[in-house]
Design a protein around this motif. Structure first.
Motif, PDB file in Angstrom:
ATOM      1  N   VAL A 152       0.841  -1.200   0.000  1.00 22.86           N
ATOM      2  CA  VAL A 152       0.000   0.000   0.000  1.00 22.86           C
ATOM      3  C   VAL A 152       0.876   1.250   0.000  1.00 22.86           C
ATOM      4  CG1 VAL A 152      -1.697   1.315   1.331  1.00 22.86           C
ATOM      5  CG2 VAL A 152      -1.937  -1.163   1.117  1.00 22.86           C
ATOM      6  N   VAL A 153       1.956   1.234   0.778  1.00 25.07           N
ATOM      7  CA  VAL A 153       2.874   2.382   0.814  1.00 25.07           C
ATOM      8  C   VAL A 153       3.529   2.580  -0.556  1.00 25.07           C
ATOM      9  CG1 VAL A 153       4.973   3.311   1.874  1.00 25.07           C
ATOM     10  CG2 VAL A 153       3.283   2.134   3.281  1.00 25.07           C
ATOM     11  N   ALA A 154       3.922   1.472  -1.202  1.00 30.38           N
ATOM     12  CA  ALA A 154       4.535   1.577  -2.531  1.00 30.38           C
ATOM     13  C   ALA A 154       3.545   2.164  -3.534  1.00 30.38           C
ATOM     14  CB  ALA A 154       5.015   0.205  -2.991  1.00 30.38           C
ATOM     15  N   LEU A 155       2.303   1.681  -3.502  1.00 26.06           N
ATOM     16  CA  LEU A 155       1.287   2.219  -4.402  1.00 26.06           C
ATOM     17  C   LEU A 155       0.988   3.682  -4.080  1.00 26.06           C
ATOM     18  CD1 LEU A 155      -1.020  -0.907  -4.434  1.00 26.06           C
ATOM     19  CD2 LEU A 155       0.067   0.085  -6.456  1.00 26.06           C
ATOM     20  N   GLY A 156       1.008   4.023  -2.794  1.00 27.00           N
ATOM     21  CA  GLY A 156       0.806   5.418  -2.409  1.00 27.00           C
ATOM     22  C   GLY A 156       1.921   6.305  -2.926  1.00 27.00           C
ATOM     23  N   THR A 157       3.151   5.793  -2.922  1.00 29.65           N
ATOM     24  CA  THR A 157       4.281   6.569  -3.442  1.00 29.65           C
ATOM     25  C   THR A 157       4.134   6.806  -4.938  1.00 29.65           C
ATOM     26  OG1 THR A 157       5.709   5.607  -1.747  1.00 29.65           O
ATOM     27  CG2 THR A 157       6.792   6.650  -3.620  1.00 29.65           C
ATOM     28  N   VAL A 158       3.709   5.773  -5.668  1.00 26.73           N
ATOM     29  CA  VAL A 158       3.468   5.932  -7.102  1.00 26.73           C
ATOM     30  C   VAL A 158       2.385   6.988  -7.346  1.00 26.73           C
ATOM     31  CG1 VAL A 158       2.663   4.778  -9.195  1.00 26.73           C
ATOM     32  CG2 VAL A 158       4.192   3.579  -7.626  1.00 26.73           C
ATOM     33  N   SER A 159       1.305   6.908  -6.573  1.00 23.80           N
ATOM     34  CA  SER A 159       0.223   7.885  -6.741  1.00 23.80           C
ATOM     35  C   SER A 159       0.673   9.286  -6.377  1.00 23.80           C
ATOM     36  CB  SER A 159      -0.979   7.478  -5.876  1.00 23.80           C
ATOM     37  OG  SER A 159      -1.555   6.282  -6.355  1.00 23.80           O
ATOM     38  N   LEU A 160       1.496   9.399  -5.335  1.00 22.73           N
ATOM     39  CA  LEU A 160       2.009  10.710  -4.928  1.00 22.73           C
ATOM     40  C   LEU A 160       2.773  11.368  -6.079  1.00 22.73           C
ATOM     41  CD1 LEU A 160       3.829  11.453  -1.551  1.00 22.73           C
ATOM     42  CD2 LEU A 160       4.627  12.435  -3.694  1.00 22.73           C
TER      43      LEU A 160
ATOM     44  N   ALA B 114      -9.351  -3.252   8.003  1.00 26.14           N
ATOM     45  CA  ALA B 114      -8.435  -2.101   7.916  1.00 26.14           C
ATOM     46  C   ALA B 114      -8.493  -1.397   6.560  1.00 26.14           C
ATOM     47  CB  ALA B 114      -7.006  -2.555   8.195  1.00 26.14           C
ATOM     48  N   LEU B 115      -9.513  -1.698   5.747  1.00 22.43           N
ATOM     49  CA  LEU B 115      -9.558  -1.111   4.406  1.00 22.43           C
ATOM     50  C   LEU B 115      -9.705   0.403   4.439  1.00 22.43           C
ATOM     51  CD1 LEU B 115     -11.683  -3.670   2.355  1.00 22.43           C
ATOM     52  CD2 LEU B 115      -9.311  -3.005   1.947  1.00 22.43           C
ATOM     53  N   GLY B 116     -10.513   0.911   5.368  1.00 26.39           N
ATOM     54  CA  GLY B 116     -10.673   2.357   5.466  1.00 26.39           C
ATOM     55  C   GLY B 116      -9.353   3.035   5.747  1.00 26.39           C
ATOM     56  N   ARG B 117      -8.589   2.457   6.694  1.00 27.50           N
ATOM     57  CA  ARG B 117      -7.280   3.027   7.027  1.00 27.50           C
ATOM     58  C   ARG B 117      -6.325   2.940   5.834  1.00 27.50           C
ATOM     59  NH1 ARG B 117      -5.960   0.316  11.694  1.00 27.50           N
ATOM     60  NH2 ARG B 117      -5.110  -1.424  10.536  1.00 27.50           N
ATOM     61  N   ALA B 118      -6.322   1.788   5.147  1.00 29.13           N
ATOM     62  CA  ALA B 118      -5.414   1.613   4.007  1.00 29.13           C
ATOM     63  C   ALA B 118      -5.710   2.623   2.900  1.00 29.13           C
ATOM     64  CB  ALA B 118      -5.515   0.191   3.468  1.00 29.13           C
ATOM     65  N   PHE B 119      -6.992   2.763   2.553  1.00 27.41           N
ATOM     66  CA  PHE B 119      -7.334   3.738   1.520  1.00 27.41           C
ATOM     67  C   PHE B 119      -7.119   5.162   2.012  1.00 27.41           C
ATOM     68  CE2 PHE B 119      -9.464   0.203  -0.645  1.00 27.41           C
ATOM     69  CZ  PHE B 119      -9.132   0.484  -1.957  1.00 27.41           C
ATOM     70  N   GLY B 120      -7.330   5.396   3.305  1.00 31.97           N
ATOM     71  CA  GLY B 120      -7.064   6.724   3.846  1.00 31.97           C
ATOM     72  C   GLY B 120      -5.600   7.095   3.732  1.00 31.97           C
ATOM     73  N   VAL B 121      -4.710   6.141   4.062  1.00 31.53           N
ATOM     74  CA  VAL B 121      -3.277   6.401   3.945  1.00 31.53           C
ATOM     75  C   VAL B 121      -2.885   6.592   2.478  1.00 31.53           C
ATOM     76  CG1 VAL B 121      -0.989   5.357   4.238  1.00 31.53           C
ATOM     77  CG2 VAL B 121      -2.654   5.250   6.092  1.00 31.53           C
ATOM     78  N   HIS B 122      -3.400   5.719   1.611  1.00 30.57           N
ATOM     79  CA  HIS B 122      -3.086   5.856   0.181  1.00 30.57           C
ATOM     80  C   HIS B 122      -3.551   7.201  -0.356  1.00 30.57           C
ATOM     81  CE1 HIS B 122      -3.979   5.520  -4.145  1.00 30.57           C
ATOM     82  NE2 HIS B 122      -2.836   4.853  -4.179  1.00 30.57           N
ATOM     83  N   ARG B 123      -4.805   7.585  -0.037  1.00 29.29           N
ATOM     84  CA  ARG B 123      -5.320   8.856  -0.550  1.00 29.29           C
ATOM     85  C   ARG B 123      -4.603  10.044   0.089  1.00 29.29           C
ATOM     86  NH1 ARG B 123      -7.209   5.040  -3.659  1.00 29.29           N
ATOM     87  NH2 ARG B 123      -9.242   5.391  -4.593  1.00 29.29           N
ATOM     88  N   ALA B 124      -4.144   9.887   1.336  1.00 27.02           N
ATOM     89  CA  ALA B 124      -3.365  10.967   1.949  1.00 27.02           C
ATOM     90  C   ALA B 124      -2.048  11.165   1.197  1.00 27.02           C
ATOM     91  CB  ALA B 124      -3.098  10.662   3.419  1.00 27.02           C
ATOM     92  N   MET B 125      -1.377  10.054   0.852  1.00 23.37           N
ATOM     93  CA  MET B 125      -0.143  10.169   0.071  1.00 23.37           C
ATOM     94  C   MET B 125      -0.431  10.756  -1.312  1.00 23.37           C
ATOM     95  SD  MET B 125       1.764   6.595   1.116  1.00 23.37           S
ATOM     96  CE  MET B 125       3.315   7.053   0.339  1.00 23.37           C
ATOM     97  N   ASP B 126      -1.525  10.322  -1.909  1.00 25.91           N
ATOM     98  CA  ASP B 126      -1.940  10.863  -3.193  1.00 25.91           C
ATOM     99  C   ASP B 126      -2.159  12.371  -3.103  1.00 25.91           C
ATOM    100  OD1 ASP B 126      -3.193  10.027  -5.980  1.00 25.91           O
ATOM    101  OD2 ASP B 126      -4.564  11.470  -5.098  1.00 25.91           O
ATOM    102  N   SER B 127      -2.766  12.814  -1.991  1.00 23.35           N
ATOM    103  CA  SER B 127      -3.055  14.239  -1.836  1.00 23.35           C
ATOM    104  C   SER B 127      -1.804  15.054  -1.565  1.00 23.35           C
ATOM    105  CB  SER B 127      -4.082  14.457  -0.724  1.00 23.35           C
ATOM    106  OG  SER B 127      -3.564  14.058   0.533  1.00 23.35           O
ATOM    107  N   VAL B 128      -0.732  14.419  -1.055  1.00 21.28           N
ATOM    108  CA  VAL B 128       0.544  15.133  -0.949  1.00 21.28           C
ATOM    109  C   VAL B 128       1.003  15.542  -2.350  1.00 21.28           C
ATOM    110  CG1 VAL B 128       2.992  14.907  -0.364  1.00 21.28           C
ATOM    111  CG2 VAL B 128       1.254  14.032   1.198  1.00 21.28           C
ATOM    112  N   GLY B 129       0.858  14.618  -3.294  1.00 19.53           N
ATOM    113  CA  GLY B 129       1.195  14.945  -4.679  1.00 19.53           C
ATOM    114  C   GLY B 129       0.296  16.026  -5.239  1.00 19.53           C
TER     115      GLY B 129
END
Length: 426
Positions: free
Chosen positions: A30-38, A152-167
């Motif tokens: 999830v962190v790796a995918l969040g980094t790509v999205s960021l 934990a899906l809400g937390r996982a998507f929340g973290v991913h979307r938070a990283m996405d929103s950094v971008g």
């Protein structure tokens, strides 16, 4: 180093008790995918931050023409989401399909250099970019659901979307910096955007794994997913209700470009400050995405989604209301960011547990396609309403549409016997 640890979530490791599981980090995948999205969002938002300004004030597009292009930006290639989702499920190559989508969007940034001032060419390049987004979204989100336990899906998507929103936060700032350095040169923004998007593809290839530990199904002996089986999701049950609800919610969304143009019009902001409006929205999204994801796991995901669309309706009313000056800017961008934080990832987290694992990508794609097609309609309709009634009356009509859509969504999904409303047991 952490990006390479894309195995099981911490909550699944031996010795993790209930209290530790509650606060566990999401999986490395999830962190790796969040980094790509960021990184991708830095690239995408560099272009998105200047495009409305360029089209409406630079090329003098009418509201209707801008509405059509804005709808193409999100909705015209919506059916490709289903194609990408089905291909990912059938061939079990979610990472590969997502990578193709990210690569297409990167190449489209260079296409903007060749399009010049030609509206048809710009529309075609935007369509290619959206093909990339349409192809990659469902496989990426399916990888997140398959890398995360249901509770934990809400937390996982929340973290991913938070990283996405950094971008999304950094992208307009990068565009602003480029314009300050080279003057009103949109070509420089497009070239820089391409270089950043190419970096995201490299990160995807190196750090995202196709099948994270913890995916229960033994895919080697399963028959391939058929078209009949995939579209059987729409014949009944929670998946059909979710797709219908997503389509209705898409009808209530008019698009960032219109919101920012209305705000710029009300405040008479200088052109160079226009890209920074998206920064305010992204900052609110960044701060709220993870907390609202955790809240969705605790109280239920549907109430959080409903709250997000309530914030959207309040945003529309503010743009036609008596509030003015900096309070208008702060309230509008905060509520708009809260809308995104409460809906983008949470809606997919809501859908994940009711979709079978072998059809997870296709089901997510159907939900996203319903939203995107409805968004195409809403963008064109809002452009027509702006031209016929004026911007203030058009945005008031959009607020009324939000209220109607929320009632319809509750009727579809808010039944105690339906798993879309209930909390996931811990």
């Amino acid at each position: 180093m952490y990006l390479s640890t894309v195995s099981r979530p911490v909550a699944d490791q031996p010795g993790s008790g209930p209290r530790r599981r509650r606060f566990a980090m999401v999986s490395g995948n999830v962190v790796a995918l969040g980094t790509v999205s960021l990184i991708t969002d830095v690239s995408a938002e560099m272009v998105a931050a200047v495009l409305p300004l360029y089209l409406v004030l630079g090329l003098h597009l009418s509201p209707v023409a801008f509405g059509v292009l804005d709808g193409v930006h999100t909705g015209a290639t919506a059916l490709l989401r289903v194609v990408g989702g089905f291909a990912a499920d059938r061939f079990r190559r979610r990472k590969l399909i997502a990578g193709v989508g990210y690569a297409l969007s990167a190449v489209a940034k260079l296409g903007l250099l060749l399009a010049g001032r030609s509206i048809p060419a710009i529309g075609a390049v935007i369509a290619v970019d959206r093909i990339g987004k349409g192809v990659r979204s469902a496989p990426r989100d399916a990888l997140i659901t398959l890398s995360t336990p249901p509770e934990a899906l809400g937390r996982a998507f929340g973290v991913h979307r938070a990283m996405d929103s950094v971008g999304a936060f950094l992208g307009p700032l990068a565009a602003f910096a480029v314009l300050l350095l080279v003057g009103q040169s949109y070509d420089a923004v497009f070239v820089t955007s391409f270089c950043v998007a190419a970096l995201a593809v490299v990160v995807l290839v190196l750090f995202v794994r196709e099948q994270p530990d913890g995916e229960a199904a033994d895919e080697t002996n399963d028959p391939k997913v058929s078209v009949r089986e995939a579209f059987g999701l729409l014949r009944g049950g929670p998946a059909r209700r979710l797709v219908l609800a997503a389509a209705m919610l898409g009808l209530a969304t008019i698009g960032d470009g219109f919101v920012y143009l209305l705000l710029q019009r009300r405040m008479d902001l200088g052109l160079r400050w226009f890209p920074l409006l998206a920064v305010g929205t992204s900052l609110a999204y960044l701060l709220l995405a993870a907390p609202l994801g955790v809240l969705a796991d605790r109280i239920g995901r549907l109430p959080v989604v409903i709250g997000g669309y309530t914030a959207l309706g309040a945003t529309y009313l503010l743009l036609a209301g008596p509030v003015d000056g900096w309070p208008l800017i702060a309230l509008t961008l905060t509520l708009y960011g809260a809308f995104y934080a409460a809906t983008e990832g949470v809606l997919i987290a809501l859908a994940g547990p009711v979709l079978p694992a072998r059809l997870r990508t296709t089901g997510i794609a159907l939900v996203q396609t319903g939203q995107a097609l409805a968004y195409l309609v809403s963008s064109v309709l809002f452009g027509l309403a702006w031209q016929a009634w004026g911007p203030e009356n058009a945005i008031r009509a959009a607020a009324v549409a939000v209220a109607g859509v929320l009632v319809g969504t509750l009727l579809l999904l808010a039944s105690p016997s339906r798993p879309t409303l209930r909390k996931v047991p811990r």
